[in-house]
Design a protein around this motif. Structure first.
Motif, PDB file in Angstrom:
ATOM      1  N   UNK A  16       0.824  -1.208   0.000  1.00 54.54           N
ATOM      2  CA  UNK A  16       0.000   0.000   0.000  1.00 54.54           C
ATOM      3  C   UNK A  16       0.861   1.262   0.000  1.00 54.54           C
ATOM      4  N   UNK A  17       1.779   1.356   0.922  1.00 54.23           N
ATOM      5  CA  UNK A  17       2.588   2.566   1.061  1.00 54.23           C
ATOM      6  C   UNK A  17       3.373   2.900  -0.190  1.00 54.23           C
ATOM      7  N   UNK A  18       3.958   1.902  -0.794  1.00 52.97           N
ATOM      8  CA  UNK A  18       4.774   2.119  -1.997  1.00 52.97           C
ATOM      9  C   UNK A  18       3.914   2.546  -3.181  1.00 52.97           C
ATOM     10  N   UNK A  19       2.847   1.807  -3.446  1.00 57.97           N
ATOM     11  CA  UNK A  19       2.010   2.095  -4.607  1.00 57.97           C
ATOM     12  C   UNK A  19       1.203   3.379  -4.392  1.00 57.97           C
ATOM     13  N   UNK A  20       0.629   3.545  -3.208  1.00 55.06           N
ATOM     14  CA  UNK A  20      -0.133   4.752  -2.904  1.00 55.06           C
ATOM     15  C   UNK A  20       0.751   5.987  -3.066  1.00 55.06           C
ATOM     16  N   UNK A  21       1.986   5.906  -2.579  1.00 57.14           N
ATOM     17  CA  UNK A  21       2.912   7.043  -2.673  1.00 57.14           C
ATOM     18  C   UNK A  21       3.298   7.345  -4.117  1.00 57.14           C
ATOM     19  N   UNK A  22       3.425   6.307  -4.941  1.00 57.29           N
ATOM     20  CA  UNK A  22       3.727   6.528  -6.355  1.00 57.29           C
ATOM     21  C   UNK A  22       2.605   7.337  -7.004  1.00 57.29           C
ATOM     22  N   UNK A  23       1.349   6.905  -6.786  1.00 62.46           N
ATOM     23  CA  UNK A  23       0.210   7.643  -7.332  1.00 62.46           C
ATOM     24  C   UNK A  23       0.153   9.054  -6.749  1.00 62.46           C
ATOM     25  N   UNK A  24       0.462   9.191  -5.478  1.00 61.97           N
ATOM     26  CA  UNK A  24       0.420  10.492  -4.832  1.00 61.97           C
ATOM     27  C   UNK A  24       1.471  11.434  -5.405  1.00 61.97           C
ATOM     28  N   UNK A  25       2.628  10.913  -5.753  1.00 60.61           N
ATOM     29  CA  UNK A  25       3.673  11.744  -6.351  1.00 60.61           C
ATOM     30  C   UNK A  25       3.218  12.265  -7.713  1.00 60.61           C
ATOM     31  N   UNK A  26       2.524  11.450  -8.472  1.00 63.22           N
ATOM     32  CA  UNK A  26       1.966  11.902  -9.758  1.00 63.22           C
ATOM     33  C   UNK A  26       0.982  13.042  -9.510  1.00 63.22           C
ATOM     34  N   UNK A  27       0.134  12.891  -8.500  1.00 63.11           N
ATOM     35  CA  UNK A  27      -0.821  13.953  -8.162  1.00 63.11           C
ATOM     36  C   UNK A  27      -0.100  15.232  -7.761  1.00 63.11           C
ATOM     37  N   UNK A  28       0.941  15.084  -6.983  1.00 61.49           N
ATOM     38  CA  UNK A  28       1.713  16.250  -6.532  1.00 61.49           C
ATOM     39  C   UNK A  28       2.298  17.003  -7.716  1.00 61.49           C
ATOM     40  N   UNK A  29       2.939  16.276  -8.608  1.00 54.08           N
ATOM     41  CA  UNK A  29       3.554  16.907  -9.788  1.00 54.08           C
ATOM     42  C   UNK A  29       2.485  17.587 -10.635  1.00 54.08           C
ATOM     43  N   UNK A  30       1.348  16.926 -10.815  1.00 49.73           N
ATOM     44  CA  UNK A  30       0.257  17.527 -11.583  1.00 49.73           C
ATOM     45  C   UNK A  30      -0.242  18.823 -10.975  1.00 49.73           C
ATOM     46  N   UNK A  31      -0.391  18.847  -9.664  1.00 47.43           N
ATOM     47  CA  UNK A  31      -0.861  20.062  -8.986  1.00 47.43           C
ATOM     48  C   UNK A  31       0.183  21.175  -9.070  1.00 47.43           C
ATOM     49  N   UNK A  32       1.457  20.824  -8.994  1.00 49.18           N
ATOM     50  CA  UNK A  32       2.521  21.835  -9.122  1.00 49.18           C
ATOM     51  C   UNK A  32       2.533  22.427 -10.531  1.00 49.18           C
ATOM     52  N   UNK A  33       2.436  21.575 -11.537  1.00 50.94           N
ATOM     53  CA  UNK A  33       2.416  22.049 -12.926  1.00 50.94           C
ATOM     54  C   UNK A  33       1.193  22.930 -13.162  1.00 50.94           C
ATOM     55  N   UNK A  34       0.050  22.528 -12.641  1.00 48.95           N
ATOM     56  CA  UNK A  34      -1.170  23.322 -12.765  1.00 48.95           C
ATOM     57  C   UNK A  34      -0.981  24.697 -12.133  1.00 48.95           C
ATOM     58  N   UNK A  35      -0.422  24.714 -10.943  1.00 44.68           N
ATOM     59  CA  UNK A  35      -0.172  25.975 -10.259  1.00 44.68           C
ATOM     60  C   UNK A  35       0.742  26.865 -11.087  1.00 44.68           C
ATOM     61  N   UNK A  36       1.816  26.299 -11.576  1.00 43.19           N
ATOM     62  CA  UNK A  36       2.747  27.068 -12.403  1.00 43.19           C
ATOM     63  C   UNK A  36       2.100  27.637 -13.648  1.00 43.19           C
ATOM     64  N   UNK A  37       1.237  26.841 -14.288  1.00 40.31           N
ATOM     65  CA  UNK A  37       0.557  27.312 -15.501  1.00 40.31           C
ATOM     66  C   UNK A  37      -0.351  28.497 -15.187  1.00 40.31           C
ATOM     67  N   UNK A  38      -1.123  28.391 -14.107  1.00 47.33           N
ATOM     68  CA  UNK A  38      -2.008  29.506 -13.748  1.00 47.33           C
ATOM     69  C   UNK A  38      -1.227  30.763 -13.350  1.00 47.33           C
ATOM     70  N   UNK A  39      -0.180  30.590 -12.577  1.00 42.96           N
ATOM     71  CA  UNK A  39       0.588  31.752 -12.136  1.00 42.96           C
ATOM     72  C   UNK A  39       1.312  32.409 -13.312  1.00 42.96           C
ATOM     73  N   UNK A  40       1.812  31.599 -14.228  1.00 45.88           N
ATOM     74  CA  UNK A  40       2.441  32.151 -15.418  1.00 45.88           C
ATOM     75  C   UNK A  40       1.402  32.858 -16.290  1.00 45.88           C
ATOM     76  N   UNK A  41       0.216  32.283 -16.390  1.00 42.60           N
ATOM     77  CA  UNK A  41      -0.853  32.948 -17.150  1.00 42.60           C
ATOM     78  C   UNK A  41      -1.172  34.306 -16.535  1.00 42.60           C
ATOM     79  N   UNK A  42      -1.200  34.376 -15.216  1.00 45.03           N
ATOM     80  CA  UNK A  42      -1.493  35.657 -14.552  1.00 45.03           C
ATOM     81  C   UNK A  42      -0.472  36.723 -14.905  1.00 45.03           C
ATOM     82  N   UNK A  43       0.800  36.357 -14.906  1.00 47.26           N
ATOM     83  CA  UNK A  43       1.824  37.380 -15.200  1.00 47.26           C
ATOM     84  C   UNK A  43       1.898  37.722 -16.683  1.00 47.26           C
ATOM     85  N   UNK A  44       1.400  36.872 -17.553  1.00 47.77           N
ATOM     86  CA  UNK A  44       1.438  37.201 -18.980  1.00 47.77           C
ATOM     87  C   UNK A  44       0.432  38.293 -19.348  1.00 47.77           C
ATOM     88  N   UNK A  45      -0.553  38.527 -18.471  1.00 46.81           N
ATOM     89  CA  UNK A  45      -1.527  39.585 -18.723  1.00 46.81           C
ATOM     90  C   UNK A  45      -0.990  40.953 -18.333  1.00 46.81           C
TER      91      UNK A  45
END
Length: 162
Positions: A132-161
């Motif tokens: 559980x810990x190994x597999x759950x953490x693998x999926x969680x790391x994917x979620x983390x990276x996705x949320x970071x990329x999403x945040x970066x995209x929105x913040x970059x969009x804000x400064x481009x205006x």
């Protein structure tokens, strides 16, 4: 078209996604490792309680509201914006929905539900806990990276205006 509200929306969504990423990252960084170091019964019971508690949290509200808001904002951008801000806002939705929401629904939640049904002191639970810990953490790391990329995209969009 006045863009002030769009900039504010990008900033709010960027910060919200960063907060989601922070919670998820803490699990990948130290929470799961700490729970895995505990005796299986203690780690299992703690994770069961965490999973039950999350259903009544501000985190889950933010996590879930990001889905329809992100999709609606991407649709708005598709029809009303152009250039880099449009691509970033649409890209944020394309990243967040599958890598954060779908991974949660298809990966982490079913694992949590299975864990929740087990008696934390049982042999079956201890055996499941090892993977559980190994597999759950693998999926969680994917979620983390996705949320970071999403945040970066929105913040970059804000400064481009500006």
């Amino acid at each position: 078209m006045p863009t002030d509200w769009i900039v504010y929306a990008c900033l709010i969504l960027g910060i919200s996604s960063a907060l989601v990423a922070g919670v998820l990252q803490s699990f990948s960084d130290f929470v799961m490792r700490g729970l895995q170091r505990a005796a299986p019964a203690g780690g299992i019971e703690s994770m069961q309680q965490l999973n039950r508690t999350v259903y009544r949290s501000i985190f889950l509200t933010t996590f879930m509201l990001m889905v329809p808001v992100t999709i609606a904002f991407a649709i708005f951008a598709w029809f009303n914006l152009q250039g880099l801000p449009q691509r970033l806002i649409i890209g944020a939705a394309i990243v967040y929905v599958p890598s954060v929401f779908v991974v949660t629904a298809a990966g982490n939640v079913p694992m949590n539900e299975r864990l929740d049904k087990l008696d934390h002191t049982s042999r079956e639970a201890a055996e499941y806990w090892r993977t559980y810990g190994r597999i759950w953490s693998m999926w969680n790391t994917i979620r983390t990276i996705g949320a970071i990329v999403t945040s970066g995209a929105y913040l970059l969009a804000a400064v481009t205006f500006s």
